[in-house]
Design a protein around this motif. Sequence first.
Motif, PDB file in Angstrom:
ATOM      1  N   ILE A   1       0.841  -1.200   0.000  1.00  0.00           N
ATOM      2  CA  ILE A   1       0.000   0.000   0.000  1.00  0.00           C
ATOM      3  C   ILE A   1       0.876   1.249   0.000  1.00  0.00           C
ATOM      4  CG2 ILE A   1      -1.702   1.335   1.306  1.00  0.00           C
ATOM      5  CD1 ILE A   1      -3.038  -1.065   0.254  1.00  0.00           C
ATOM      6  N   LYS A   2       1.941   1.232   0.801  1.00  0.00           N
ATOM      7  CA  LYS A   2       2.811   2.394   0.916  1.00  0.00           C
ATOM      8  C   LYS A   2       3.463   2.754  -0.413  1.00  0.00           C
ATOM      9  CE  LYS A   2       6.845   4.167   3.434  1.00  0.00           C
ATOM     10  NZ  LYS A   2       7.808   3.923   4.526  1.00  0.00           N
ATOM     11  N   SER A   3       3.891   1.757  -1.169  1.00  0.00           N
ATOM     12  CA  SER A   3       4.679   2.005  -2.370  1.00  0.00           C
ATOM     13  C   SER A   3       3.871   1.885  -3.654  1.00  0.00           C
ATOM     14  CB  SER A   3       5.858   1.024  -2.430  1.00  0.00           C
ATOM     15  OG  SER A   3       5.379  -0.311  -2.498  1.00  0.00           O
ATOM     16  N   ILE A   4       2.552   1.771  -3.572  1.00  0.00           N
ATOM     17  CA  ILE A   4       1.739   1.518  -4.763  1.00  0.00           C
ATOM     18  C   ILE A   4       1.891   2.639  -5.789  1.00  0.00           C
ATOM     19  CG2 ILE A   4      -0.344   2.632  -3.846  1.00  0.00           C
ATOM     20  CD1 ILE A   4      -1.929   0.317  -5.158  1.00  0.00           C
ATOM     21  N   ASP A   5       1.916   2.261  -7.057  1.00  0.00           N
ATOM     22  CA  ASP A   5       2.006   3.226  -8.149  1.00  0.00           C
ATOM     23  C   ASP A   5       0.593   3.649  -8.523  1.00  0.00           C
ATOM     24  OD1 ASP A   5       2.415   4.711 -10.411  1.00  0.00           O
ATOM     25  OD2 ASP A   5       3.426   3.123 -11.549  1.00  0.00           O
ATOM     26  N   LEU A   6       0.169   4.804  -8.062  1.00  0.00           N
ATOM     27  CA  LEU A   6      -1.209   5.250  -8.284  1.00  0.00           C
ATOM     28  C   LEU A   6      -1.445   5.745  -9.704  1.00  0.00           C
ATOM     29  CD1 LEU A   6      -1.896   7.041  -4.881  1.00  0.00           C
ATOM     30  CD2 LEU A   6      -2.749   4.826  -5.650  1.00  0.00           C
ATOM     31  N   SER A   7      -0.404   5.828 -10.523  1.00  0.00           N
ATOM     32  CA  SER A   7      -0.611   6.220 -11.922  1.00  0.00           C
ATOM     33  C   SER A   7      -1.269   5.101 -12.727  1.00  0.00           C
ATOM     34  CB  SER A   7       0.719   6.601 -12.574  1.00  0.00           C
ATOM     35  OG  SER A   7       1.527   5.456 -12.795  1.00  0.00           O
ATOM     36  N   THR A   8      -1.284   3.889 -12.180  1.00  0.00           N
ATOM     37  CA  THR A   8      -1.792   2.740 -12.944  1.00  0.00           C
ATOM     38  C   THR A   8      -3.282   2.486 -12.750  1.00  0.00           C
ATOM     39  OG1 THR A   8      -1.338   1.141 -11.180  1.00  0.00           O
ATOM     40  CG2 THR A   8       0.458   1.622 -12.728  1.00  0.00           C
ATOM     41  N   VAL A   9      -3.904   3.120 -11.788  1.00  0.00           N
ATOM     42  CA  VAL A   9      -5.291   2.756 -11.447  1.00  0.00           C
ATOM     43  C   VAL A   9      -6.267   3.746 -12.092  1.00  0.00           C
ATOM     44  CG1 VAL A   9      -4.596   1.687  -9.305  1.00  0.00           C
ATOM     45  CG2 VAL A   9      -5.083   4.124  -9.298  1.00  0.00           C
ATOM     46  N   HIS A  10      -7.540   3.254 -12.257  1.00  0.00           N
ATOM     47  CA  HIS A  10      -8.091   1.935 -11.946  1.00  0.00           C
ATOM     48  C   HIS A  10      -8.092   1.057 -13.195  1.00  0.00           C
ATOM     49  CE1 HIS A  10     -10.172   4.974  -9.415  1.00  0.00           C
ATOM     50  NE2 HIS A  10     -10.231   4.050  -8.470  1.00  0.00           N
TER      51      HIS A  10
ATOM     52  N   ALA B   1      -8.196  10.823 -19.888  1.00  0.00           N
ATOM     53  CA  ALA B   1      -8.486  11.281 -18.528  1.00  0.00           C
ATOM     54  C   ALA B   1      -8.267  10.153 -17.527  1.00  0.00           C
ATOM     55  CB  ALA B   1      -9.918  11.787 -18.445  1.00  0.00           C
ATOM     56  N   ARG B   2      -7.757  10.514 -16.367  1.00  0.00           N
ATOM     57  CA  ARG B   2      -7.621   9.564 -15.266  1.00  0.00           C
ATOM     58  C   ARG B   2      -8.997   9.127 -14.784  1.00  0.00           C
ATOM     59  NH1 ARG B   2      -3.037   9.376 -12.428  1.00  0.00           N
ATOM     60  NH2 ARG B   2      -3.962   7.375 -11.839  1.00  0.00           N
ATOM     61  N   THR B   3      -9.051   7.946 -14.189  1.00  0.00           N
ATOM     62  CA  THR B   3     -10.322   7.389 -13.713  1.00  0.00           C
ATOM     63  C   THR B   3     -10.607   7.735 -12.257  1.00  0.00           C
ATOM     64  OG1 THR B   3      -9.213   5.324 -13.084  1.00  0.00           O
ATOM     65  CG2 THR B   3     -10.135   5.446 -15.316  1.00  0.00           C
ATOM     66  N   ILE B   4      -9.801   8.599 -11.647  1.00  0.00           N
ATOM     67  CA  ILE B   4      -9.919   8.860 -10.210  1.00  0.00           C
ATOM     68  C   ILE B   4     -11.278   9.459  -9.828  1.00  0.00           C
ATOM     69  CG2 ILE B   4      -8.893  10.027  -8.226  1.00  0.00           C
ATOM     70  CD1 ILE B   4      -7.114   7.853  -9.396  1.00  0.00           C
ATOM     71  N   PRO B   5     -11.745  10.569 -10.446  1.00  0.00           N
ATOM     72  CA  PRO B   5     -13.002  11.170  -9.979  1.00  0.00           C
ATOM     73  C   PRO B   5     -14.215  10.690 -10.781  1.00  0.00           C
ATOM     74  CG  PRO B   5     -11.919  12.692 -11.468  1.00  0.00           C
ATOM     75  CD  PRO B   5     -11.046  11.455 -11.413  1.00  0.00           C
ATOM     76  N   GLY B   6     -15.390  10.840 -10.194  1.00  0.00           N
ATOM     77  CA  GLY B   6     -16.615  10.710 -10.960  1.00  0.00           C
ATOM     78  C   GLY B   6     -16.815  11.959 -11.814  1.00  0.00           C
ATOM     79  N   ARG B   7     -17.435  11.776 -12.970  1.00  0.00           N
ATOM     80  CA  ARG B   7     -17.668  12.911 -13.866  1.00  0.00           C
ATOM     81  C   ARG B   7     -19.017  12.736 -14.564  1.00  0.00           C
ATOM     82  NH1 ARG B   7     -12.238  11.427 -15.267  1.00  0.00           N
ATOM     83  NH2 ARG B   7     -10.628  12.938 -14.639  1.00  0.00           N
ATOM     84  N   GLU B   8     -19.227  13.501 -15.635  1.00  0.00           N
ATOM     85  CA  GLU B   8     -20.492  13.468 -16.358  1.00  0.00           C
ATOM     86  C   GLU B   8     -20.831  12.079 -16.907  1.00  0.00           C
ATOM     87  OE1 GLU B   8     -19.331  17.811 -16.472  1.00  0.00           O
ATOM     88  OE2 GLU B   8     -18.300  15.881 -16.525  1.00  0.00           O
ATOM     89  N   ASN B   9     -19.831  11.276 -17.162  1.00  0.00           N
ATOM     90  CA  ASN B   9     -20.043   9.937 -17.734  1.00  0.00           C
ATOM     91  C   ASN B   9     -20.317   8.871 -16.685  1.00  0.00           C
ATOM     92  OD1 ASN B   9     -17.402   9.912 -16.663  1.00  0.00           O
ATOM     93  ND2 ASN B   9     -16.773   8.293 -18.090  1.00  0.00           N
ATOM     94  N   GLY B  10     -20.477   9.266 -15.431  1.00  0.00           N
ATOM     95  CA  GLY B  10     -20.571   8.304 -14.333  1.00  0.00           C
ATOM     96  C   GLY B  10     -19.195   8.136 -13.737  1.00  0.00           C
ATOM     97  N   GLY B  11     -18.523   7.050 -14.098  1.00  0.00           N
ATOM     98  CA  GLY B  11     -17.153   6.869 -13.641  1.00  0.00           C
ATOM     99  C   GLY B  11     -17.070   6.452 -12.188  1.00  0.00           C
ATOM    100  N   ASN B  12     -16.108   7.017 -11.476  1.00  0.00           N
ATOM    101  CA  ASN B  12     -15.804   6.586 -10.106  1.00  0.00           C
ATOM    102  C   ASN B  12     -16.758   7.243  -9.111  1.00  0.00           C
ATOM    103  OD1 ASN B  12     -14.443   5.220  -8.105  1.00  0.00           O
ATOM    104  ND2 ASN B  12     -12.783   6.687  -7.962  1.00  0.00           N
TER     105      ASN B  12
END
Length: 452
Positions: free
Chosen positions: A66-75, A232-243
């Motif tokens: 968890i500490k070293s996870i590469d957050l550029s790869t998600v989701h 676009a990154r998948t981190i936030p929810g947006r107009e298309n639904g998403g996260n």
Amino acid sequence: MAPASPRVVVKVDLKKKPWQQNQPLHNRWHPEIQPVAEVKVGELFRVEMVDWTGGAVKDDGSADDIKSIDLSTVHYLSGPIKVVDEDGVAAKPGDLLVVEICNLGPLPGDEWGFTGSFDRENGGGFLTDHFPCATKAIWYFEGIYAYSPQIPGVRFPGLTHPGIIGTAPTKELLRIWNERERQLEESGVKSLTLCEVVHQRPLANLPTSKGCLLGNIEEGTVEWERVAKEAARTIPGRENGGNCDIKNLSRGSKIYLPVFVEGANLSTGDMHFSQGDGEISFCGAIEMSGFLELKCEIIRNGMQEYLTPMGPTPLHVNPIFEIGPVEPRFSEWLVFEGISVDESGRQHYLDATVAYKRAVLNAIDYLFKFGYSKEQVYLLLSCFPCEGRISGIVDSPNAVATLAIPTAIFDQDIRPKTRNVPVGPRILRKPDVLKSTYDGKLAITKNPNSSS
């Protein structure tokens, strides 16, 4: 005649990395990511998903992953899936895609999940100024119930749901997303403190080719380089639904998504066995691999008929969700209140973020009195089906938020009583959550009157 079993349209192999799957996955939104499957309206079909990290987090005795996870790869998402009507005519821009969740669950043979909090220097979270180190708890599933060796004394039914479900954006909508989020990142507040109380960075997750997975678009090509810089990154929810991370989107739910591109290009992932409102620790649901069994319908011209743009263009719409009839039944709740006054005693004006933070901190300190570590409670409030509410947003100067906890999940009575909470040596709930060290130098917020 009984209906046929659901057709598996996206299958995953948990022994393979996300980029090695036979049907390529993706972790960005872009209209040029091509469909990997096609379904007809009314057809019952099945989509399998890896967990949101693609197997990077393990069922082991350490929180270092968890500490070293590469957050550029998600989701990591399964799809896109093209949707056509009975005549084979694809969903069109301006239509409304109705997605019904008929069934869902963990993948057979992989009945476990994890909850964590990120290191303050790598992801953070809602209370990262109070809890800066990475932590992890493993959960095991017994049918509808979950329990964790790291958070003993609790067992609860999960309200299983996909954290992410959405349609592909047009290039124009993608441009709108990237422009407004870049403006926020470049001209937003400069301090490390967001909304004056939440210590989390960055302000927005802008497009980056680092960690990018674009389905059938081959890495290293000119096309891949161009799309990676736009997607676009998948981190936030947006107009298309998403996260959206709406915990009630479980069995029987219907999701009404705007269609922006031909075929809709439906994608889904980030399966959760359970989650609390707000998913406060950021890695806060019980994250797992899983499957969805879905049916789709198309409402022609449904965007204009049912969705009112909440912005300057017809693309500024938001989805509608219909909650299903199946969810855990709890009859007794303990409710914690928070108001928009921060830990320093400073008054904020109708700030629901401050109020919810106060409600959560209130609950954490309260449950600490019953033998849990504060890290255990932080993760627990992130993943079990607690109910968060904005209870008041008009009575100046205090917004009021509440956090309701079902008392039945505990193996002890946690309600206040006329007799005192037991004094002397506390009955500690051991073992604690898995923890990594925090090596940063940012200041940690302390409530001077909280339990130590």
